[in-house]
Design an enzyme around this catalytic site. Structure first.
Site, mmCIF file in Angstrom:
data_model
loop_
_atom_site.group_PDB
_atom_site.id
_atom_site.type_symbol
_atom_site.label_atom_id
_atom_site.label_comp_id
_atom_site.label_asym_id
_atom_site.label_seq_id
_atom_site.Cartn_x
_atom_site.Cartn_y
_atom_site.Cartn_z
ATOM 1 N N LYS A 1 -15.455 13.650 17.078
ATOM 2 C CA LYS A 1 -16.287 14.634 16.550
ATOM 3 C C LYS A 1 -16.937 15.664 17.653
ATOM 4 O O LYS A 1 -17.119 16.867 17.385
ATOM 5 C CB LYS A 1 -17.104 14.399 15.406
ATOM 6 C CG LYS A 1 -16.155 13.911 14.225
ATOM 7 C CD LYS A 1 -16.882 13.738 12.768
ATOM 8 C CE LYS A 1 -16.048 13.413 11.889
ATOM 9 N NZ LYS A 1 -16.209 11.921 11.009
ATOM 10 N N LYS B 1 0.737 13.881 9.881
ATOM 11 C CA LYS B 1 0.397 13.051 8.660
ATOM 12 C C LYS B 1 -0.527 13.715 7.661
ATOM 13 O O LYS B 1 -1.084 14.790 8.224
ATOM 14 C CB LYS B 1 -0.625 11.946 9.402
ATOM 15 C CG LYS B 1 -1.560 11.186 8.618
ATOM 16 C CD LYS B 1 -2.496 10.373 9.170
ATOM 17 C CE LYS B 1 -3.491 9.623 8.283
ATOM 18 N NZ LYS B 1 -4.653 8.833 8.787
ATOM 19 N N LYS C 1 -6.544 15.950 4.774
ATOM 20 C CA LYS C 1 -7.313 17.016 4.457
ATOM 21 C C LYS C 1 -7.457 18.072 5.469
ATOM 22 O O LYS C 1 -7.600 19.110 5.189
ATOM 23 C CB LYS C 1 -8.669 16.643 3.797
ATOM 24 C CG LYS C 1 -8.519 16.054 2.411
ATOM 25 C CD LYS C 1 -10.019 15.722 2.029
ATOM 26 C CE LYS C 1 -10.332 14.490 2.533
ATOM 27 N NZ LYS C 1 -9.978 13.147 2.157
HETATM 28 P P1 ADP Z 1 -8.048 12.396 5.273
HETATM 29 O O1 ADP Z 1 -7.360 12.409 6.493
HETATM 30 O O2 ADP Z 1 -7.636 13.078 4.206
HETATM 31 O O3 ADP Z 1 -9.652 12.907 5.352
HETATM 32 P P2 ADP Z 1 -9.215 9.829 4.754
HETATM 33 O O4 ADP Z 1 -9.470 9.795 5.993
HETATM 34 O O5 ADP Z 1 -10.421 10.290 3.826
HETATM 35 O O6 ADP Z 1 -8.051 11.040 4.401
HETATM 36 O O7 ADP Z 1 -8.363 8.797 4.054
HETATM 37 C C1 ADP Z 1 -8.978 7.819 3.243
HETATM 38 C C2 ADP Z 1 -7.979 6.413 2.926
HETATM 39 O O8 ADP Z 1 -6.600 7.009 2.807
HETATM 40 C C3 ADP Z 1 -7.993 5.723 4.447
HETATM 41 O O9 ADP Z 1 -7.899 4.448 4.256
HETATM 42 C C4 ADP Z 1 -6.681 6.379 4.969
HETATM 43 O O10 ADP Z 1 -6.133 5.170 5.788
HETATM 44 C C5 ADP Z 1 -5.652 6.573 4.002
HETATM 45 N N1 ADP Z 1 -4.852 7.701 4.246
HETATM 46 C C6 ADP Z 1 -5.287 8.883 4.432
HETATM 47 N N2 ADP Z 1 -4.141 9.625 4.776
HETATM 48 C C7 ADP Z 1 -2.923 8.943 4.803
HETATM 49 C C8 ADP Z 1 -1.593 9.303 5.019
HETATM 50 N N3 ADP Z 1 -1.293 10.427 5.173
HETATM 51 N N4 ADP Z 1 -0.692 8.121 5.046
HETATM 52 C C9 ADP Z 1 -1.364 6.853 4.543
HETATM 53 N N5 ADP Z 1 -2.696 6.823 4.510
HETATM 54 C C10 ADP Z 1 -3.428 7.524 4.316
#
Ligand code: ADP
Ligand code: TRP
Length: 325
Positions: free
Chosen positions: A110, A189, A192
């Site tokens: 960050k 991947k 968000k």
């Molecule tokens: P983002 O990347 O959208 O901000 P988060 O970091 O809040 O998502 O993810 C919350 C949970 O969902 C974590 O445990 C993460 O491993 C899982 N997760 C997020 N995106 C994916 C993805 N594309 N494939 C598999 N698991 C994911």
């Protein structure tokens, strides 16, 4: 086994969150004592919009319940409903070396992106350690990106135990299946932060629109294509039965199909897959007092456990507590 995990309410859940995390949380309800919470205090390090934070917190509860978190089997609560965690946070913060946090990738990343660092962002892993240690959690299912935070938790717990005597259970991370890594509309991947998501509770028409935007190549229709590694095929596979998947793989290898037909099939399957959850969500939404009661009951259970651990930690460290409190 006592299992615990937290999920940030930083937006609506997308397919990656479901297949990568939520579905596995639900499976872990079987045969374990599970604690799941909505990490709204962590979300405060990145969200400064009061209405959104409140809305996402409630949305997260509705989504989790609709998707299968069962309040009869899981303790579901909101992080801020357990103030003992913040008290524990200080006891841990007081003995956490700066260097341990300076090494944390999430903070370093960050900073590298130029996001101004508040101390909350810096101390984020210590609050996470308090979350985990407050319930004597043994197993913490998390994505690969959170592995370091569980190691930091173990380091902090180990240091506290060393300084003040055996107090905390050292937790283990259960790294959620890498295979469940869900690609987004652009093939990266799904996340968000990349703006390439399809949300679990999008309306079927929205799911369809987004599916049509999935990036594909411009090779001729008749050219045979390799399904493995193709992100459209990967997305389709999430919702297809084994036979449907094989059939689609054969279609790819034969060639002579349109990507747009695969996208339509994907949209249909995905909408059907989440249909019963969508209905459950509507029912829950129509009965918010019930949802709030589930969260209050979860918080009451969580507080009892966290209070016991906090007391233990305070006694160990010689932190005064007046009689009767
Ligand atoms: P983002 O990347 O959208 O901000 P988060 O970091 O809040 O998502 O993810 C919350 C949970 O969902 C974590 O445990 C993460 O491993 C899982 N997760 C997020 N995106 C994916 C993805 N594309 N494939 C598999 N698991 C994911
Ligand atoms: N930091 C985690 C994430 O962003 C969320 C979280 C907060 C968490 N506290 C936790 C996860 C405790 C596991 C255990 O995904």
């Amino acid at each position: 086994m006592r299992v615990l995990s937290g999920i940030q309410p930083s937006g609506r859940f997308h397919w990656g969150n479901y297949f990568g995390a939520i579905r596995q949380y639900i499976e872990l309800q079987e045969g374990n004592e599970v604690y799941y919470f909505i990490a709204n205090l962590h979300a405060l390090t990145s969200t400064r919009d009061k209405e959104l934070l409140e809305q996402y917190t409630l949305d997260a509860a509705l989504d989790l319940l609709a998707l299968g978190v069962d309040p009869d089997r899981a303790v579901l609560f909101v992080q801020s409903d357990v103030p003992q965690v913040c008290q524990l946070f200080w006891l841990l913060l007081a003995i956490t070396p700066m260097g341990l946090l300076e090494r944390c990738v999430s903070y370093k990343e960050k900073r590298a992106q130029g996001i101004p660092a508040d101390t909350g962002l810096f101390a984020y892993p210590v609050l996470q350690a308090a979350d985990i240690l407050a319930y004597d959690a043994e197993l913490v299912p998390v994505g690969e990106d959170q592995k370091q935070h569980i190691e930091v938790t173990r380091d902090i717990a180990g240091r506290f135990n060393h300084l003040f005597g055996e107090t905390f259970v050292l937790p283990r991370a259960k790294i959620l299946q890498e295979a469940a890594r869900v690609p987004g509309l652009d093939g990266q991947k799904m996340s968000k932060s990349y703006g390439n998501t399809i949300e679990v509770f999008d309306e079927p028409s929205v799911i369809r629109k987004k599916c049509m935007r999935i990036v594909t190549d411009s090779r001729p229709i008749e050219e045979p294509k390799e399904p493995e590694g193709d992100h459209l095929f990967q997305l389709y596979s999430l919702f297809a039965t084994a036979e449907e998947r094989e059939e689609m793989a054969a279609t790819y290898r034969r060639g002579g199909f349109k990507y747009s037909d695969v996208k339509k099939a994907l949209a249909e399957k995905a909408a059907a897959f989440f249909e019963s959850a969508r209905q459950r969500r509507q029912e829950l939404e129509a009965d918010l007092p019930r949802v709030r009661q589930i969260l209050a009951d979860g918080a009451a259970t969580a507080r009892r456990k966290a209070e016991e651990v906090l007391r233990r930690a305070q006694e160990a460290a010689g932190v005064y507590r007046s009689k009767g409190l």
